[in-house]
Every structure is written in C-alpha cells, then in structure tokens.
Design a protein around this motif. Sequence first.
Motif, PDB file in Angstrom:
ATOM      1  N   GLY A  85      33.988  39.530  49.976  1.00  0.00           N
ATOM      2  CA  GLY A  85      33.394  40.753  49.443  1.00  0.00           C
ATOM      3  C   GLY A  85      34.030  41.739  49.414  1.00  0.00           C
ATOM      4  O   GLY A  85      34.849  42.240  47.736  1.00  0.00           O
ATOM      5  N   GLY A  86      34.674  42.029  49.996  1.00  0.00           N
ATOM      6  CA  GLY A  86      35.482  42.954  50.540  1.00  0.00           C
ATOM      7  C   GLY A  86      37.255  42.862  49.241  1.00  0.00           C
ATOM      8  O   GLY A  86      36.891  43.709  48.880  1.00  0.00           O
ATOM      9  N   PHE A  87      37.560  41.829  49.330  1.00  0.00           N
ATOM     10  CA  PHE A  87      39.143  41.347  48.961  1.00  0.00           C
ATOM     11  C   PHE A  87      38.124  41.235  47.233  1.00  0.00           C
ATOM     12  O   PHE A  87      39.325  41.421  46.579  1.00  0.00           O
ATOM     13  N   VAL A  88      37.481  40.382  47.141  1.00  0.00           N
ATOM     14  CA  VAL A  88      37.426  40.862  45.808  1.00  0.00           C
ATOM     15  C   VAL A  88      37.226  42.356  44.899  1.00  0.00           C
ATOM     16  O   VAL A  88      38.184  42.069  44.017  1.00  0.00           O
ATOM     17  N   VAL A  89      36.960  43.410  45.538  1.00  0.00           N
ATOM     18  CA  VAL A  89      36.500  44.467  44.973  1.00  0.00           C
ATOM     19  C   VAL A  89      38.127  45.218  44.943  1.00  0.00           C
ATOM     20  O   VAL A  89      38.118  45.786  44.461  1.00  0.00           O
ATOM     21  N   SER A  90      38.740  44.743  45.903  1.00  0.00           N
ATOM     22  CA  SER A  90      40.322  45.509  46.249  1.00  0.00           C
ATOM     23  C   SER A  90      40.668  44.932  45.196  1.00  0.00           C
ATOM     24  O   SER A  90      41.504  45.806  44.790  1.00  0.00           O
TER      25      SER A  90
ATOM     26  N   ALA B 283      39.962  43.727  42.880  1.00  0.00           N
ATOM     27  CA  ALA B 283      39.365  44.996  41.469  1.00  0.00           C
ATOM     28  C   ALA B 283      40.304  45.824  40.909  1.00  0.00           C
ATOM     29  O   ALA B 283      40.225  46.319  40.052  1.00  0.00           O
ATOM     30  N   VAL B 284      39.724  46.794  41.476  1.00  0.00           N
ATOM     31  CA  VAL B 284      40.919  48.361  42.507  1.00  0.00           C
ATOM     32  C   VAL B 284      41.802  47.308  42.011  1.00  0.00           C
ATOM     33  O   VAL B 284      42.996  48.906  41.036  1.00  0.00           O
TER      34      VAL B 284
ATOM     35  N   LEU C  68      54.756  47.157  35.236  1.00  0.00           N
ATOM     36  CA  LEU C  68      54.622  47.227  36.409  1.00  0.00           C
ATOM     37  C   LEU C  68      52.966  46.713  36.491  1.00  0.00           C
ATOM     38  O   LEU C  68      51.939  46.795  37.178  1.00  0.00           O
ATOM     39  N   HIS C  69      52.457  47.705  35.533  1.00  0.00           N
ATOM     40  CA  HIS C  69      51.160  46.934  34.764  1.00  0.00           C
ATOM     41  C   HIS C  69      50.779  45.652  35.153  1.00  0.00           C
ATOM     42  O   HIS C  69      49.289  44.696  35.188  1.00  0.00           O
ATOM     43  N   ARG C  70      52.080  45.004  34.801  1.00  0.00           N
ATOM     44  CA  ARG C  70      51.177  43.553  34.380  1.00  0.00           C
ATOM     45  C   ARG C  70      51.180  42.403  35.766  1.00  0.00           C
ATOM     46  O   ARG C  70      51.376  41.792  36.102  1.00  0.00           O
ATOM     47  N   THR C  71      52.825  43.314  36.519  1.00  0.00           N
ATOM     48  CA  THR C  71      52.523  42.876  37.737  1.00  0.00           C
ATOM     49  C   THR C  71      51.703  43.153  39.178  1.00  0.00           C
ATOM     50  O   THR C  71      50.915  41.877  39.430  1.00  0.00           O
ATOM     51  N   MET C  72      50.619  44.051  38.878  1.00  0.00           N
ATOM     52  CA  MET C  72      50.352  44.493  39.369  1.00  0.00           C
ATOM     53  C   MET C  72      48.866  43.733  39.365  1.00  0.00           C
ATOM     54  O   MET C  72      47.937  43.820  39.865  1.00  0.00           O
ATOM     55  N   PHE C  73      48.529  43.761  37.571  1.00  0.00           N
ATOM     56  CA  PHE C  73      46.708  43.099  37.282  1.00  0.00           C
ATOM     57  C   PHE C  73      47.194  41.384  37.938  1.00  0.00           C
ATOM     58  O   PHE C  73      46.146  41.684  38.536  1.00  0.00           O
ATOM     59  N   GLY C  74      48.683  41.193  37.976  1.00  0.00           N
ATOM     60  CA  GLY C  74      48.751  39.605  38.047  1.00  0.00           C
ATOM     61  C   GLY C  74      48.456  40.103  39.678  1.00  0.00           C
ATOM     62  O   GLY C  74      47.660  38.517  40.202  1.00  0.00           O
ATOM     63  N   ASP C  75      48.824  40.507  40.178  1.00  0.00           N
ATOM     64  CA  ASP C  75      48.591  40.450  41.964  1.00  0.00           C
ATOM     65  C   ASP C  75      46.825  41.343  42.010  1.00  0.00           C
ATOM     66  O   ASP C  75      46.320  39.719  42.771  1.00  0.00           O
TER      67      ASP C  75
ATOM     68  N   LEU D  34      44.367  40.152  40.196  1.00  0.00           N
ATOM     69  CA  LEU D  34      43.770  38.325  39.180  1.00  0.00           C
ATOM     70  C   LEU D  34      43.781  38.187  41.314  1.00  0.00           C
ATOM     71  O   LEU D  34      42.812  37.418  41.392  1.00  0.00           O
ATOM     72  N   SER D  35      45.466  37.923  41.438  1.00  0.00           N
ATOM     73  CA  SER D  35      45.132  36.681  42.230  1.00  0.00           C
ATOM     74  C   SER D  35      44.200  36.696  43.346  1.00  0.00           C
ATOM     75  O   SER D  35      43.557  36.046  44.068  1.00  0.00           O
ATOM     76  N   THR D  36      44.175  38.134  43.996  1.00  0.00           N
ATOM     77  CA  THR D  36      43.007  38.585  45.221  1.00  0.00           C
ATOM     78  C   THR D  36      41.628  38.396  45.093  1.00  0.00           C
ATOM     79  O   THR D  36      41.094  37.840  45.778  1.00  0.00           O
ATOM     80  N   MET D  37      41.436  38.983  43.469  1.00  0.00           N
ATOM     81  CA  MET D  37      40.171  38.747  43.027  1.00  0.00           C
ATOM     82  C   MET D  37      39.666  37.128  43.369  1.00  0.00           C
ATOM     83  O   MET D  37      39.195  36.867  43.661  1.00  0.00           O
TER      84      MET D  37
END
Length: 440
Positions: free
Chosen positions: A95-100, A102-103, A267-274, A276-279
């Motif tokens: 659950g913490g990974f999902v929220v991280s 999302a942040v 950077l916004h796209r690479t960070m969003f992809g990373d 989203l993958s973690t979520m």
Amino acid sequence: MAKHIIQVEEKPPILKAIPLSVQHLFAMFSASVLVPILFGISPSVVLFMNGIGTLIYILVTGGKAPAFLGSSFAFLAPAGIIIATKGLGYPYALGGFVVSGAVFCIVAVIIRFCGTKWIDVILPPAAMGSVVALIGLELSGSAANMGGLILSDTYTQIDPKKITVFLITLGMAVFGSVLFRRFLAVIPILIAILTGYCIAWGMGMVDFSAVAAAPVFAVPNFQPARFDWNAISIILPATLVVVSEHIGHQIVTGKIVGRDLLRTPGLHRTMFGDGLSTMISGLCGSVPTTTYGENIGVMAMTGVYSVWVIGGAAVLSIAISFLGKVSAVIQSIPGPVMGGVSFLLYGMIASSGVRLLVDQKVDYSRSRNLAMTSVVLVTGLSGAFVQLWKVKLTGMSLGAVVAMLLGLIFWVIDRFHAANDYDDSAEAAEKQSNFYAGIE
C-alpha cells in the motif's frame, strides 16, 4: 574505427535484437531479484512486473527514453520495518508503494506545468556531474563485494576461485569491448557473463540444485495491497530518494545517447512512467521500480540505445517469470560473474559524470564550482547520513539533496550580486536575466 551506434528509435533485425535484449536481461537480473528475496517474496512476480513496468514506461515516454525498470533498493529499510511490525506485514508495505508511486506521478504533473528550468538552478553542471558520478561510485562497492574483493563477518578470507572468476569476467568485458568486431562488439557483456559462468561451473562454483527443484512452469504469486496510514508514512520519505535518483539517471542517459531527455520526451513523462509502474507493481504484489544503472551502463558500453532492444528485454523478463527452470538457471549465476561485469558498468556510469563536467566546460577557477563538486562528492562517499523518520538519506541521495541546497543558496547569492565571482558585465547580466526569467 568509431563505435557503431544503434539509436533510440532504431529497430535492429530480430536475430541481432534477441541477444542484445538477453544482454540487458542478464545485466539487471541479479540485482532485481535480490530485492524480492530480501523481502521474502517470489522473484517471479517481480520479473513479471518489471517487464510490464518497462513496457508502460516506453509507452508513456513515446519510445524516446531508453530505460529498463528494475527493483528499487530505496525502499528496503522502510518496508523491512513494516514487514517486521506486528499487525502489518508485506501487504501494507505494498500500500505504501502504491501511494509512493502516486506521489511520483503528482510530482510529474507539477513538472509538466512548471517546466524543468529549475533543475539548472538547483543542479548546475558542477553539481550535476558529481551527482551522476556518485551513482556509479556508490554502486561500485556492491560490485566489489559480489566479486569477492571485500571481507566481511561471513567472508573472512579472500577466495582465489572467486577472484579468478571475477578477473576473467571483467577482463572479457573490458578487452572484448576493445577487441571484438562486428556484432560481437555490441554484446561484450553477454559474452563476458557466459564466459565467467562456464569458468565458474568448471571450478564447481555453480549450484544446480535450485534448477532441479524449480517447476517448468509457474504462475507469479500476485497479492493485493492493503493500506494503513502508519505504513504509508514510513514508506513515503523514500520517494525523495527515488526522485533524485530518477533525475540523475535521466541526465546520465541523456549524455550517453546524446539527447536532452529532460526536454524530449520530458522529465514529466519519464517520471510519470516510473511512478505509474511503481503504482501498478504495488497493486499486484511486486516491489517499487526504478530506472536501472546496470542497463544504463550496458548502453554506455555498447552504443546500443534502442528502445526496441530494451522492450525485448522486458518481454523476456515477463516470459521467464512463468518459466521456473529458466529463472532458476539465471539465478544460479555466481556473484563473482555479476561482480565482474558490474565493476565495469558502474565505473562507466561514474565516468559519464566526469564526462558531463568536461562537456559542460565547468570552470574550476570559480570557487563555487570547486566547492560544490568537492562537497557533493565527499558527502556521497563519506558514509554520512541524515535520518528522515524511518528513511536514511545517504550516498548519492544525500549528495543530491546537498547539491540542491547549495544550488539554491548560490542562486540567492547571485540574485543579490554578492558572490566575489559574479560576472556583472552587460552581456552576462542580460544572459542571467533571461535565464532567471525563464524559471520564474
């Protein structure tokens, strides 16, 4: 003869692409499966989600930012606390990974609207190059440890067998990159791993018992995430570590491929992809993902930047998550073999940081540049740490935070023209005025 470059969007022929993808798979495998082993979960679900996460990343970035997403080590300490806490356990760490994640995505959205000019302020070249160098230098200890070069409480005497395998593997990678020609010149890491594996097998260092016991086919063990505010609060500070790591990786990858990835795809796209993958990984029972230094090192060494090749490695990762025996064979690769190739790959990442300093023509006659590089490097390599709740900032992560603070302080000093090396000429004043206008 100049190295043949396979650029980001190029699609190599299938017979050439397969071994190139296998090379990336081998490079990430050892470190990536270590994380789930430390968490006490099956590596198969992690291999599956690493592959899925990498494909998501490639899709989000429009295939313009080559990166393989492997298991993140930044969450080991906080997740370990949650797993050991009575009444919680691994599902709450998920659950913490999902929220991280999302942040991470929220930060990406903020960057989308605020731009990346601020990075030039908080991480000027003198700081950026040293932070990038720290990525490789910090990892070098783990490579030496895998290679049997470092003694510990459980490894009290140098093992000649380990050193031999380590040196042969490293030598094959180094001299192969120099001497091999044609297609062999782009797969020296794969050849080095196979050579080291054969030598280790001949010396009796390969244990096939896990291979014999592994099933031919196995479905990854998915599990749902559970959410608890205390668990989330323990996990969240580690997000800062991954954010700084992500920025550093994008910069060093951009230098390697010769493109500004902070601007295109952004950077916004690479960070969003990373993020989203973690979520998604957290929701499916896997570990957080991050862009992998091992695979960045492979690109630097081989000149193969193709997202098709990295996408192929992702597909292979998904496939072997269902093939128990294949996964077990790869897990049987001895530490000195992976230590040999990692020793070179991590060094190449560090060299990329030095190259950034050279390419940006950082002027070390200016006190600020000398002080910034010096403080960042010493901070990252000294073993110093700062405890943020349950997360320890150290190494590259602490070095990046210190670099950002110094960048901001020097920016404020320049706003008041207080520095003794401030260039107040008309041309410099106009340039700085335009630069600061672009970030405000």
